[in-house]
Enzyme design. Sequence first.
Site, PDB file in Angstrom:
ATOM      1  N   ASP A  16       0.827  -1.217   0.000  1.00  0.00           N
ATOM      2  CA  ASP A  16       0.000   0.000   0.000  1.00  0.00           C
ATOM      3  C   ASP A  16       0.861   1.267   0.000  1.00  0.00           C
ATOM      4  O   ASP A  16       0.752   2.115   0.886  1.00  0.00           O
ATOM      5  CB  ASP A  16      -0.929   0.036   1.218  1.00  0.00           C
ATOM      6  CG  ASP A  16      -1.815  -1.179   1.341  1.00  0.00           C
ATOM      7  OD1 ASP A  16      -2.286  -1.668   0.296  1.00  0.00           O
ATOM      8  OD2 ASP A  16      -2.047  -1.641   2.479  1.00  0.00           O
TER       9      ASP A  16
ATOM     10  N   ASP B  42      -1.355   7.851   3.469  1.00  0.00           N
ATOM     11  CA  ASP B  42      -1.393   8.786   2.339  1.00  0.00           C
ATOM     12  C   ASP B  42      -0.633  10.039   2.748  1.00  0.00           C
ATOM     13  O   ASP B  42      -0.944  10.657   3.774  1.00  0.00           O
ATOM     14  CB  ASP B  42      -2.838   9.147   1.989  1.00  0.00           C
ATOM     15  CG  ASP B  42      -2.906  10.239   0.931  1.00  0.00           C
ATOM     16  OD1 ASP B  42      -2.539   9.967  -0.228  1.00  0.00           O
ATOM     17  OD2 ASP B  42      -3.299  11.379   1.279  1.00  0.00           O
TER      18      ASP B  42
ATOM     19  N   ASN C  65     -16.528   1.747   5.536  1.00  0.00           N
ATOM     20  CA  ASN C  65     -15.380   1.347   6.335  1.00  0.00           C
ATOM     21  C   ASN C  65     -14.323   2.445   6.252  1.00  0.00           C
ATOM     22  O   ASN C  65     -13.812   2.747   5.162  1.00  0.00           O
ATOM     23  CB  ASN C  65     -14.810   0.025   5.814  1.00  0.00           C
ATOM     24  CG  ASN C  65     -13.795  -0.598   6.759  1.00  0.00           C
ATOM     25  OD1 ASN C  65     -13.603  -0.144   7.882  1.00  0.00           O
ATOM     26  ND2 ASN C  65     -13.128  -1.644   6.295  1.00  0.00           N
ATOM     27  N   ALA C  66     -13.993   3.053   7.391  1.00  0.00           N
ATOM     28  CA  ALA C  66     -13.080   4.195   7.422  1.00  0.00           C
ATOM     29  C   ALA C  66     -11.615   3.744   7.395  1.00  0.00           C
ATOM     30  O   ALA C  66     -10.887   3.827   8.386  1.00  0.00           O
ATOM     31  CB  ALA C  66     -13.346   5.057   8.653  1.00  0.00           C
ATOM     32  N   ILE C  67     -11.202   3.228   6.222  1.00  0.00           N
ATOM     33  CA  ILE C  67      -9.792   2.921   6.001  1.00  0.00           C
ATOM     34  C   ILE C  67      -9.413   3.395   4.601  1.00  0.00           C
ATOM     35  O   ILE C  67     -10.245   3.849   3.817  1.00  0.00           O
ATOM     36  CB  ILE C  67      -9.474   1.422   6.172  1.00  0.00           C
ATOM     37  CG1 ILE C  67     -10.042   0.589   5.018  1.00  0.00           C
ATOM     38  CG2 ILE C  67      -9.986   0.901   7.507  1.00  0.00           C
ATOM     39  CD1 ILE C  67      -9.522  -0.833   5.014  1.00  0.00           C
ATOM     40  N   ASP C  68      -8.121   3.299   4.284  1.00  0.00           N
ATOM     41  CA  ASP C  68      -7.591   3.663   2.962  1.00  0.00           C
ATOM     42  C   ASP C  68      -7.872   5.118   2.587  1.00  0.00           C
ATOM     43  O   ASP C  68      -8.489   5.413   1.552  1.00  0.00           O
ATOM     44  CB  ASP C  68      -8.158   2.740   1.884  1.00  0.00           C
ATOM     45  CG  ASP C  68      -7.719   1.298   2.057  1.00  0.00           C
ATOM     46  OD1 ASP C  68      -6.919   1.021   2.974  1.00  0.00           O
ATOM     47  OD2 ASP C  68      -8.160   0.442   1.269  1.00  0.00           O
TER      48      ASP C  68
ATOM     49  N   SER D  55     -13.399   0.513   1.902  1.00  0.00           N
ATOM     50  CA  SER D  55     -12.959  -0.846   1.641  1.00  0.00           C
ATOM     51  C   SER D  55     -14.127  -1.798   1.867  1.00  0.00           C
ATOM     52  O   SER D  55     -14.708  -1.834   2.952  1.00  0.00           O
ATOM     53  CB  SER D  55     -11.813  -1.213   2.580  1.00  0.00           C
ATOM     54  OG  SER D  55     -11.494  -2.589   2.472  1.00  0.00           O
TER      55      SER D  55
ATOM     56  N   TRP E 206     -17.640  -3.464   2.300  1.00  0.00           N
ATOM     57  CA  TRP E 206     -18.923  -2.897   2.721  1.00  0.00           C
ATOM     58  C   TRP E 206     -19.621  -2.318   1.482  1.00  0.00           C
ATOM     59  O   TRP E 206     -19.888  -3.056   0.548  1.00  0.00           O
ATOM     60  CB  TRP E 206     -18.721  -1.891   3.859  1.00  0.00           C
ATOM     61  CG  TRP E 206     -18.695  -2.618   5.174  1.00  0.00           C
ATOM     62  CD1 TRP E 206     -19.730  -2.747   6.064  1.00  0.00           C
ATOM     63  CD2 TRP E 206     -17.614  -3.381   5.719  1.00  0.00           C
ATOM     64  NE1 TRP E 206     -19.348  -3.548   7.125  1.00  0.00           N
ATOM     65  CE2 TRP E 206     -18.069  -3.952   6.945  1.00  0.00           C
ATOM     66  CE3 TRP E 206     -16.306  -3.654   5.307  1.00  0.00           C
ATOM     67  CZ2 TRP E 206     -17.276  -4.769   7.736  1.00  0.00           C
ATOM     68  CZ3 TRP E 206     -15.511  -4.456   6.094  1.00  0.00           C
ATOM     69  CH2 TRP E 206     -16.000  -5.010   7.290  1.00  0.00           C
TER      70      TRP E 206
ATOM     71  N   GLU F 180     -11.692  -1.088  -3.035  1.00  0.00           N
ATOM     72  CA  GLU F 180     -11.098  -0.359  -1.916  1.00  0.00           C
ATOM     73  C   GLU F 180      -9.943   0.505  -2.400  1.00  0.00           C
ATOM     74  O   GLU F 180      -9.651   0.573  -3.599  1.00  0.00           O
ATOM     75  CB  GLU F 180     -10.611  -1.334  -0.839  1.00  0.00           C
ATOM     76  CG  GLU F 180      -9.588  -2.336  -1.328  1.00  0.00           C
ATOM     77  CD  GLU F 180      -9.269  -3.412  -0.286  1.00  0.00           C
ATOM     78  OE1 GLU F 180      -9.855  -3.392   0.811  1.00  0.00           O
ATOM     79  OE2 GLU F 180      -8.422  -4.279  -0.581  1.00  0.00           O
TER      80      GLU F 180
END
Length: 323
Positions: free
Chosen positions: A43, A101, A154-157, A173, A175, A210
Amino acid sequence: MTLRRTLTAVTTAAVLALLPHAAQAAESYPDPRPITGQQIIHDPTVIRLKSGDYAAYSTGGIIGARLSKDGKQWDDAGNAFARPPSWWYEYNDTGDPWAPDISYRAGRYWLYYAVSSWGTNHSAIGVATSPSGLPGTWTDHGKVFTSEKTDHWNAIDPALIKADGKLWMSFGSYWTGIRMVQLDPVTGKAVPDTTVHHLATRPDLPYAVEGPYIVKHGRHYYLFASYDACCSGVNSTYKIKVGRSTDIKGPYVDSTGKPMLEGGGDLVLEGHGRFIGTGGQSVFQDREEDWLAYHYYDAEDEGTPKLGLNRLSWSRDGWPTVK
Protein backbone atom coordinates in the site's frame (compact mmCIF):
# COMPACT_ATOMS: atom_id res chain seq x y z
CA MET A 1 3.04 -12.87 -44.33
CA THR A 2 0.17 -14.09 -46.52
CA LEU A 3 -2.48 -11.72 -47.91
CA ARG A 4 -5.09 -13.35 -45.64
CA ARG A 5 -2.93 -12.80 -42.55
CA THR A 6 -2.22 -9.23 -43.64
CA LEU A 7 -5.94 -8.47 -44.05
CA THR A 8 -6.69 -10.10 -40.69
CA ALA A 9 -4.06 -7.96 -38.95
CA VAL A 10 -5.37 -4.79 -40.57
CA THR A 11 -8.96 -5.65 -39.66
CA THR A 12 -7.99 -6.43 -36.05
CA ALA A 13 -6.13 -3.15 -35.73
CA ALA A 14 -9.10 -1.25 -37.14
CA VAL A 15 -11.51 -2.93 -34.73
CA LEU A 16 -9.25 -2.24 -31.74
CA ALA A 17 -9.05 1.41 -32.74
CA LEU A 18 -12.83 1.60 -32.43
CA LEU A 19 -13.05 -0.20 -29.11
CA PRO A 20 -13.40 1.76 -25.85
CA HIS A 21 -10.40 2.47 -23.69
CA ALA A 22 -11.19 -0.43 -21.32
CA ALA A 23 -10.79 -3.06 -24.03
CA GLN A 24 -7.56 -1.62 -25.39
CA ALA A 25 -5.99 -1.21 -21.94
CA ALA A 26 -6.35 -4.92 -21.24
CA GLU A 27 -4.22 -5.94 -24.24
CA SER A 28 -0.86 -5.70 -22.48
CA TYR A 29 0.87 -4.05 -19.54
CA PRO A 30 4.41 -2.76 -19.16
CA ASP A 31 6.55 -4.02 -16.31
CA PRO A 32 7.21 -1.64 -13.42
CA ARG A 33 10.28 0.58 -13.41
CA PRO A 34 13.39 -1.37 -12.32
CA ILE A 35 14.38 -0.42 -8.76
CA THR A 36 17.08 -1.54 -6.33
CA GLY A 37 17.58 -1.65 -2.58
CA GLN A 38 14.63 -2.20 -0.25
CA GLN A 39 11.81 -3.20 -2.59
CA ILE A 40 9.43 -4.80 -0.07
CA ILE A 41 6.36 -2.62 0.48
CA HIS A 42 2.56 -2.75 0.77
CA ASP A 43 0.00 0.00 0.00
CA PRO A 44 2.65 2.58 -0.94
CA THR A 45 2.20 6.35 -0.90
CA VAL A 46 5.07 8.24 -2.54
CA ILE A 47 6.05 11.90 -2.61
CA ARG A 48 8.96 13.97 -3.86
CA LEU A 49 10.02 16.06 -0.89
CA LYS A 50 10.97 19.71 -1.02
CA SER A 51 14.58 18.55 -0.52
CA GLY A 52 14.41 16.74 -3.88
CA ASP A 53 14.54 13.29 -2.30
CA TYR A 54 11.70 10.79 -2.41
CA ALA A 55 9.81 9.27 0.50
CA ALA A 56 7.49 6.27 0.48
CA TYR A 57 5.31 5.21 3.39
CA SER A 58 3.39 1.97 3.61
CA THR A 59 1.49 -0.62 5.58
CA GLY A 60 3.89 -2.60 7.76
CA GLY A 61 5.63 -1.62 10.97
CA ILE A 62 4.51 1.65 12.55
CA ILE A 63 3.91 2.97 9.03
CA GLY A 64 7.01 1.72 7.24
CA ALA A 65 9.30 4.29 5.58
CA ARG A 66 11.53 4.11 2.50
CA LEU A 67 13.77 6.90 1.20
CA SER A 68 15.41 7.45 -2.18
CA LYS A 69 17.65 10.04 -3.84
CA ASP A 70 16.63 9.21 -7.39
CA GLY A 71 13.41 7.18 -7.25
CA LYS A 72 15.32 4.04 -8.28
CA GLN A 73 17.49 3.07 -5.29
CA TRP A 74 15.31 2.76 -2.18
CA ASP A 75 16.57 2.37 1.38
CA ASP A 76 14.75 1.20 4.49
CA ALA A 77 14.24 4.19 6.82
CA GLY A 78 12.47 2.52 9.72
CA ASN A 79 9.02 3.77 10.70
CA ALA A 80 7.13 7.04 10.63
CA PHE A 81 6.63 6.83 14.41
CA ALA A 82 8.89 5.61 17.18
CA ARG A 83 5.89 4.07 18.96
CA PRO A 84 2.14 3.75 18.27
CA PRO A 85 -0.10 6.53 19.65
CA SER A 86 -2.17 5.05 22.48
CA TRP A 87 -5.53 5.54 20.74
CA TRP A 88 -4.57 3.08 17.98
CA TYR A 89 -5.12 0.20 20.42
CA GLU A 90 -8.84 0.98 20.43
CA TYR A 91 -8.95 -0.57 16.95
CA ASN A 92 -6.53 -3.49 17.14
CA ASP A 93 -4.41 -5.23 19.76
CA THR A 94 -1.07 -4.52 18.09
CA GLY A 95 -1.39 -0.82 17.26
CA ASP A 96 -0.95 -1.68 13.59
CA PRO A 97 -1.76 1.10 11.05
CA TRP A 98 -2.61 0.57 7.38
CA ALA A 99 -2.57 2.28 4.01
CA PRO A 100 -1.05 5.75 4.60
CA ASP A 101 -1.39 8.79 2.34
CA ILE A 102 1.17 11.61 2.29
CA SER A 103 0.62 15.12 0.93
CA TYR A 104 2.01 18.64 1.32
CA ARG A 105 0.01 21.79 2.02
CA ALA A 106 0.02 24.85 4.27
CA GLY A 107 3.78 24.61 4.77
CA ARG A 108 3.92 21.10 6.16
CA TYR A 109 3.50 17.43 5.29
CA TRP A 110 0.32 15.58 6.21
CA LEU A 111 0.20 11.82 6.76
CA TYR A 112 -3.19 10.14 6.87
CA TYR A 113 -3.55 6.45 7.78
CA ALA A 114 -6.08 3.88 8.98
CA VAL A 115 -6.30 1.72 12.08
CA SER A 116 -8.60 -1.30 12.04
CA SER A 117 -8.74 -5.09 12.30
CA TRP A 118 -9.16 -7.56 9.47
CA GLY A 119 -12.78 -8.14 8.52
CA THR A 120 -14.42 -5.37 10.58
CA ASN A 121 -15.49 -1.79 9.92
CA HIS A 122 -14.79 -0.74 13.51
CA SER A 123 -12.14 1.54 12.02
CA ALA A 124 -10.58 4.97 12.25
CA ILE A 125 -8.55 7.30 10.05
CA GLY A 126 -5.89 9.38 11.79
CA VAL A 127 -3.58 12.22 10.77
CA ALA A 128 -0.08 13.41 11.63
CA THR A 129 2.02 16.35 10.44
CA SER A 130 5.74 16.95 9.89
CA PRO A 131 7.91 19.89 8.80
CA SER A 132 10.13 17.66 6.64
CA GLY A 133 8.12 14.55 5.76
CA LEU A 134 10.90 12.34 7.14
CA PRO A 135 10.38 9.38 9.48
CA GLY A 136 10.72 10.23 13.15
CA THR A 137 9.47 13.80 12.69
CA TRP A 138 5.72 13.16 12.73
CA THR A 139 3.35 14.57 15.33
CA ASP A 140 0.09 12.68 15.63
CA HIS A 141 -3.18 14.65 15.88
CA GLY A 142 -5.64 11.83 16.51
CA LYS A 143 -8.80 10.73 14.72
CA VAL A 144 -10.05 12.33 11.51
CA PHE A 145 -13.08 10.15 10.80
CA THR A 146 -14.38 6.83 12.14
CA SER A 147 -16.78 4.03 11.30
CA GLU A 148 -18.62 1.51 13.43
CA LYS A 149 -20.32 -1.81 12.76
CA THR A 150 -23.65 0.00 12.34
CA ASP A 151 -22.26 2.08 9.42
CA HIS A 152 -22.46 1.15 5.75
CA TRP A 153 -18.86 2.13 5.06
CA ASN A 154 -15.38 1.35 6.33
CA ALA A 155 -13.08 4.20 7.42
CA ILE A 156 -9.79 2.92 6.00
CA ASP A 157 -7.59 3.66 2.96
CA PRO A 158 -7.68 7.50 3.08
CA ALA A 159 -6.53 9.76 0.24
CA LEU A 160 -6.72 13.56 0.02
CA ILE A 161 -7.44 16.02 -2.78
CA LYS A 162 -8.22 19.73 -2.96
CA ALA A 163 -11.08 20.66 -5.27
CA ASP A 164 -13.22 23.75 -5.72
CA GLY A 165 -11.44 25.45 -2.83
CA LYS A 166 -12.30 22.62 -0.44
CA LEU A 167 -10.37 19.72 1.04
CA TRP A 168 -11.75 16.22 0.50
CA MET A 169 -10.84 12.74 1.71
CA SER A 170 -11.86 9.62 -0.20
CA PHE A 171 -11.75 6.30 1.64
CA GLY A 172 -13.36 2.89 1.77
CA SER A 173 -12.96 -0.85 1.64
CA TYR A 174 -15.59 -3.52 0.92
CA TRP A 175 -18.92 -2.90 2.72
CA THR A 176 -20.52 -0.51 0.19
CA GLY A 177 -17.28 0.57 -1.43
CA ILE A 178 -15.77 4.01 -1.86
CA ARG A 179 -16.93 7.09 0.07
CA MET A 180 -15.78 10.70 0.49
CA VAL A 181 -16.07 13.40 3.15
CA GLN A 182 -15.07 17.06 3.39
CA LEU A 183 -12.23 18.04 5.74
CA ASP A 184 -11.49 21.22 7.66
CA PRO A 185 -8.29 22.58 6.02
CA VAL A 186 -7.03 23.95 9.35
CA THR A 187 -7.41 20.83 11.50
CA GLY A 188 -7.25 18.31 8.66
CA LYS A 189 -10.23 16.50 10.21
CA ALA A 190 -13.78 15.89 9.00
CA VAL A 191 -16.04 18.93 9.19
CA PRO A 192 -18.91 18.58 11.71
CA ASP A 193 -21.91 16.63 10.37
CA THR A 194 -20.14 16.07 7.07
CA THR A 195 -22.07 14.42 4.25
CA VAL A 196 -20.69 10.99 3.37
CA HIS A 197 -20.71 10.90 -0.44
CA HIS A 198 -20.87 7.56 -2.24
CA LEU A 199 -18.48 7.28 -5.22
CA ALA A 200 -18.08 3.62 -6.23
CA THR A 201 -19.27 0.12 -5.40
CA ARG A 202 -20.00 -3.22 -7.00
CA PRO A 203 -23.32 -5.00 -7.50
CA ASP A 204 -21.91 -8.25 -6.08
CA LEU A 205 -21.11 -9.15 -2.48
CA PRO A 206 -18.72 -8.58 -0.77
CA TYR A 207 -18.33 -5.33 -2.78
CA ALA A 208 -14.60 -5.93 -3.25
CA VAL A 209 -13.42 -2.43 -4.12
CA GLU A 210 -11.10 -0.36 -1.92
CA GLY A 211 -8.07 1.93 -1.75
CA PRO A 212 -9.40 4.99 -3.64
CA TYR A 213 -7.16 7.72 -4.98
CA ILE A 214 -8.48 10.78 -6.86
CA VAL A 215 -6.38 13.01 -9.13
CA LYS A 216 -7.26 15.99 -11.32
CA HIS A 217 -6.24 15.97 -14.98
CA GLY A 218 -7.62 18.51 -17.42
CA ARG A 219 -11.24 19.18 -16.57
CA HIS A 220 -11.85 15.77 -14.99
CA TYR A 221 -11.31 14.13 -11.63
CA TYR A 222 -10.10 10.53 -11.92
CA LEU A 223 -10.97 7.94 -9.29
CA PHE A 224 -8.49 5.04 -9.14
CA ALA A 225 -9.44 2.04 -6.97
CA SER A 226 -8.28 -1.51 -6.26
CA TYR A 227 -10.69 -4.32 -7.09
CA ASP A 228 -10.88 -7.94 -5.90
CA ALA A 229 -8.59 -9.60 -3.35
CA CYS A 230 -5.22 -8.55 -1.97
CA CYS A 231 -2.92 -9.97 0.66
CA SER A 232 -2.77 -13.58 -0.57
CA GLY A 233 0.62 -13.58 -2.24
CA VAL A 234 0.56 -15.17 -5.70
CA ASN A 235 -3.12 -16.02 -5.19
CA SER A 236 -4.04 -12.33 -5.00
CA THR A 237 -6.40 -11.02 -7.68
CA TYR A 238 -5.97 -7.28 -7.06
CA LYS A 239 -6.29 -5.02 -10.09
CA ILE A 240 -6.57 -1.25 -10.59
CA LYS A 241 -9.55 0.42 -12.29
CA VAL A 242 -10.46 4.04 -12.98
CA GLY A 243 -13.45 6.24 -13.71
CA ARG A 244 -13.83 10.00 -14.08
CA SER A 245 -16.16 12.90 -13.35
CA THR A 246 -16.24 16.65 -13.93
CA ASP A 247 -17.52 17.02 -10.34
CA ILE A 248 -15.38 15.89 -7.40
CA LYS A 249 -18.52 14.38 -5.84
CA GLY A 250 -19.28 12.31 -8.95
CA PRO A 251 -20.87 10.53 -10.61
CA TYR A 252 -17.72 8.73 -11.80
CA VAL A 253 -18.08 6.75 -15.02
CA ASP A 254 -15.82 4.63 -17.20
CA SER A 255 -15.08 5.15 -20.91
CA THR A 256 -18.30 3.36 -21.88
CA GLY A 257 -20.33 5.64 -19.62
CA LYS A 258 -21.05 2.98 -16.99
CA PRO A 259 -21.16 4.50 -13.49
CA MET A 260 -18.69 3.25 -10.89
CA LEU A 261 -21.66 3.09 -8.52
CA GLU A 262 -22.96 0.31 -10.79
CA GLY A 263 -19.70 -1.63 -11.02
CA GLY A 264 -18.13 0.35 -13.86
CA GLY A 265 -14.44 1.13 -14.20
CA ASP A 266 -11.76 0.89 -16.88
CA LEU A 267 -8.94 -1.53 -16.21
CA VAL A 268 -5.64 0.33 -15.77
CA LEU A 269 -3.36 -2.44 -14.52
CA GLU A 270 -3.69 -6.08 -13.51
CA GLY A 271 -1.36 -8.97 -12.79
CA HIS A 272 0.93 -10.09 -15.59
CA GLY A 273 4.02 -12.28 -15.68
CA ARG A 274 5.76 -12.26 -12.30
CA PHE A 275 3.84 -9.14 -11.20
CA ILE A 276 0.77 -10.57 -9.48
CA GLY A 277 -2.10 -8.75 -7.73
CA THR A 278 -1.28 -5.14 -8.65
CA GLY A 279 -3.06 -2.69 -6.33
CA GLY A 280 -2.94 -0.59 -3.18
CA GLN A 281 -2.21 2.29 -5.53
CA SER A 282 -1.56 6.01 -5.23
CA VAL A 283 -0.51 8.68 -7.72
CA PHE A 284 2.28 11.21 -7.28
CA GLN A 285 3.76 13.93 -9.46
CA ASP A 286 7.45 14.21 -10.30
CA ARG A 287 8.79 16.92 -12.63
CA GLU A 288 5.30 17.48 -14.05
CA GLU A 289 4.85 13.78 -14.80
CA ASP A 290 2.25 11.59 -13.11
CA TRP A 291 3.41 8.29 -11.63
CA LEU A 292 1.39 5.33 -10.40
CA ALA A 293 2.76 3.69 -7.24
CA TYR A 294 1.39 0.29 -6.16
CA HIS A 295 2.42 -3.04 -4.75
CA TYR A 296 2.57 -6.37 -6.54
CA TYR A 297 3.33 -9.90 -5.35
CA ASP A 298 6.50 -11.24 -6.94
CA ALA A 299 5.83 -14.71 -8.35
CA GLU A 300 9.59 -15.25 -8.64
CA ASP A 301 10.15 -14.45 -4.95
CA GLU A 302 7.52 -16.54 -3.14
CA GLY A 303 4.86 -13.83 -3.50
CA THR A 304 6.76 -11.13 -1.60
CA PRO A 305 4.98 -7.73 -1.90
CA LYS A 306 7.15 -5.20 -3.73
CA LEU A 307 7.03 -1.62 -4.96
CA GLY A 308 5.75 -1.01 -8.47
CA LEU A 309 6.26 2.34 -10.22
CA ASN A 310 4.93 3.19 -13.69
CA ARG A 311 4.60 6.54 -15.41
CA LEU A 312 1.04 7.47 -16.32
CA SER A 313 0.31 8.62 -19.84
CA TRP A 314 -2.91 10.37 -20.82
CA SER A 315 -4.66 9.66 -24.12
CA ARG A 316 -6.12 12.36 -26.36
CA ASP A 317 -9.55 11.67 -24.95
CA GLY A 318 -8.16 11.98 -21.43
CA TRP A 319 -7.85 8.39 -20.14
CA PRO A 320 -4.78 7.17 -18.23
CA THR A 321 -2.57 4.25 -19.25
CA VAL A 322 0.62 2.93 -17.65
CA LYS A 323 3.94 3.28 -19.43
